[in-house]
Design an enzyme around this catalytic site. Sequence first.
Site, short mmCIF file in Angstrom:
data_model
loop_
_atom_site.label_atom_id
_atom_site.label_comp_id
_atom_site.label_asym_id
_atom_site.label_seq_id
_atom_site.Cartn_x
_atom_site.Cartn_y
_atom_site.Cartn_z
N CYS A 2 0.86 -1.18 0.00
CA CYS A 2 0.00 0.00 0.00
C CYS A 2 0.90 1.24 0.00
O CYS A 2 2.02 1.19 0.48
CB CYS A 2 -0.93 0.10 1.19
N ARG A 27 4.03 -1.04 -4.86
CA ARG A 27 3.76 -1.55 -3.51
C ARG A 27 2.34 -2.10 -3.38
O ARG A 27 2.00 -2.70 -2.38
CB ARG A 27 3.92 -0.44 -2.48
N TRP A 75 -3.17 -2.47 -1.57
CA TRP A 75 -3.02 -3.91 -1.70
C TRP A 75 -3.96 -4.47 -0.63
O TRP A 75 -3.71 -4.32 0.57
CB TRP A 75 -1.58 -4.34 -1.45
N ASN A 100 -2.32 2.25 5.91
CA ASN A 100 -1.53 1.05 5.57
C ASN A 100 -1.51 0.20 6.82
O ASN A 100 -1.23 0.72 7.91
CB ASN A 100 -0.08 1.41 5.24
N GLY A 101 -1.74 -1.10 6.66
CA GLY A 101 -1.65 -1.99 7.81
C GLY A 101 -2.93 -2.76 8.02
O GLY A 101 -3.77 -2.87 7.11
N GLU A 484 14.02 -20.86 -5.39
CA GLU A 484 13.86 -19.47 -5.84
C GLU A 484 13.39 -19.46 -7.31
O GLU A 484 12.55 -18.64 -7.68
CB GLU A 484 15.19 -18.72 -5.66
N LYS A 488 9.91 -17.75 -8.56
CA LYS A 488 9.87 -16.73 -9.62
C LYS A 488 8.83 -17.11 -10.67
O LYS A 488 8.05 -16.29 -11.11
CB LYS A 488 11.25 -16.65 -10.27
N GLU A 491 5.32 -16.66 -9.32
CA GLU A 491 4.96 -15.25 -9.10
C GLU A 491 4.54 -14.55 -10.37
O GLU A 491 3.58 -13.80 -10.38
CB GLU A 491 6.17 -14.48 -8.53
N HIS A 507 11.01 -40.16 -3.65
CA HIS A 507 10.21 -40.34 -2.44
C HIS A 507 8.80 -39.76 -2.61
O HIS A 507 8.11 -39.56 -1.63
CB HIS A 507 10.91 -39.71 -1.24
N LYS A 606 5.00 -5.18 -3.60
CA LYS A 606 6.37 -5.09 -3.12
C LYS A 606 6.38 -4.63 -1.67
O LYS A 606 5.50 -3.87 -1.27
CB LYS A 606 7.08 -4.04 -3.98
N1 HGA Z 1 -6.14 -3.16 5.62
C1 HGA Z 1 -6.24 -2.12 4.63
C2 HGA Z 1 -4.88 -1.66 4.18
C3 HGA Z 1 -4.09 -2.79 3.57
C4 HGA Z 1 -2.60 -2.56 3.45
O1 HGA Z 1 -1.95 -1.82 4.16
N2 HGA Z 1 -1.96 -3.30 2.53
O2 HGA Z 1 -0.60 -3.21 2.41
C5 HGA Z 1 -7.08 -2.56 3.44
O3 HGA Z 1 -7.31 -3.77 3.24
O4 HGA Z 1 -7.54 -1.71 2.73
#
Ligand code: HGA
Length: 611
Positions: A2, A27, A75, A100-101, A484, A488, A491, A507, A606
Amino acid sequence: MCGIVGAVAERNITAILLEGLKRLEYRGYDSAGVAVFTNNGTLERMRRNGKVAELEQALAGEPLVGRLGIAHTRWATHGAPCERNAHPHFSGSDLAVVHNGIIENHEALREQLKGLGYVFTSDTDTEVIAHLLNHKLKDNNDLTAALKATVKELHGAYGLAVISAKQPDRLVAARSGSPLVIGLGLGENFLASDQLALRQVTDRFMYLEEGDIAEIHRDSVQIWDVTGQSVQREAVQYSDGAEAADKGEYRHYMLKEIHEQPAVVQRTLENRLGQDHVLVQAFGPQAAELFAKVRNVQIVACGTSYHAGMVARYWLESLAGIPCQVEVASEFRYRKVVVQPDTLFVSISQSGETADTLAALRNAKELGFLGSLAICNVGISSLVRESDLTLLTHAGREIGVASTKAFTTQLVGLLLLTLSLGQVRGTLQAGVEAQLVEELRRLPARLGEALAMDTTVEKVAQLFADKHHTLFLGRGAQFPVAMEGALKLKEISYIHAEAYPAGELKHGPLALVDSDMPVVTVAPNNELLEKLKSNLQEVRARGGELIVFADEQAGMTNGEGTHVINMPHIHDVLAPILYTLPLQLLSYYVAVLKGTDVDQPRNLAKSVTVE
Ligand code: HGA
């Protein structure tokens, strides 16, 4: 993850916010939004599902003009990616919040706030913050005081930026578990979750610390720490110039970053090698004293960095004779850990803000480790600030979400660590350090040779265009390289890929092998080569198609169903670094063939700053 941008100025700030979002978009790119206190005296917002370009287009049609605003690129953690869940979130028509969070007690708060008559319009955890703040404003008309009261009731992690139409002279912010930085201008100030977002407008920054609350005006900044004391935070000036963020001649950032590896590995080695030994002081002035006491190493990391840690375990045990454990941070942080005496805690993270790794470091401080070392790409990150020792990887800014140059420079850093520990503790075999220092000097050129295979790998990628599953095999320190490689491919091409130590094939996973399951193998010329060759025969006998990246001296040849790509010969210890490159290229070209969004793959982002 985010991205947050905010601005309070005397000029129109919408373009500044948009540019900041573009710089942070890697991000998180599920949705984007902006809220502006407009010159008409109202708080208005524009939000769009998808990328910042969608928001930009919408704003071109209906511009928002004002001198105070906040913006966000998301995100999603709580609630699907859609416009309704995009930030900023409003409470009423006067208050806007970006976050964010994760707010862990959002369900209880939501019920409480619903009981008070608040109506929710999104499924996010963030919206509870907006309504709680609105509720607190009823007791106290001051936005900063209301934010202080609000954060006392939040459990979890947050970086918050808030504006109100009732106090349009300020931007208020709070940090706990998610980074925020204030950008200082002349008669204007800014806020962001990363200074990268603001390099276009300023080179002076003030980093908020855990628990800080900030009130930001055009011409002043006031900060209170976690105890409520008014504090000054140091202003830092950058003179390195904003790093180029364009793709240059390359089609994608990822390809550019893959090709930057010889140069960035060179940079990671600079000033760290003496004539025949590693300069231990590269890890910090107290490194030699601390390293002399190390009897064990505990590495903690996530994702690609975890794979780097797994390679380091082979190095630390085989070269320096130091027992090493490696664990993913999200497990380590919640487990009761028994710490052996004299254990060095090593964390690895590209951004230095990876939430799980940072939390693991903070837990580790309570567990009696000898000391902590961060291997990190960002010098101003929380991980670096909170560790006793640091080795910066100098990979430069990595924009592609799938990590490439960050990984190989981490490997270089971890090999320097291995040699330093072995040197200080006297556990390296005679001559080994001098030989490996020489090999490290030659490494950038070797990586350049490996990258010259670009077009060969591009052709091989066609074998994967219609496949849905693959296996990656390696033995010894090449097993994490295979992991790795598989990561990749998952992803960026969305092809299911699994990695196994080649000896494990019989196995279980051999049952999966048929002509639709290509098997990718890394085969340097080492003492495990003959064993690996037998494992590959087991695959061929079941009709599996083999793609083998093999040392030019390994004596492996093309045959029916066997595609051998010759790699330049390299010392076995450095082979994990070299063999990573063709696997990165392979994933890249498969993804291009499949037409996926290489730099911003679905569902990912990211710098994972949430749990
Ligand atoms: N929880 C919030 C913010 C998500 C966030 O920080 N993502 O990196 C949401 O879901 O909108």
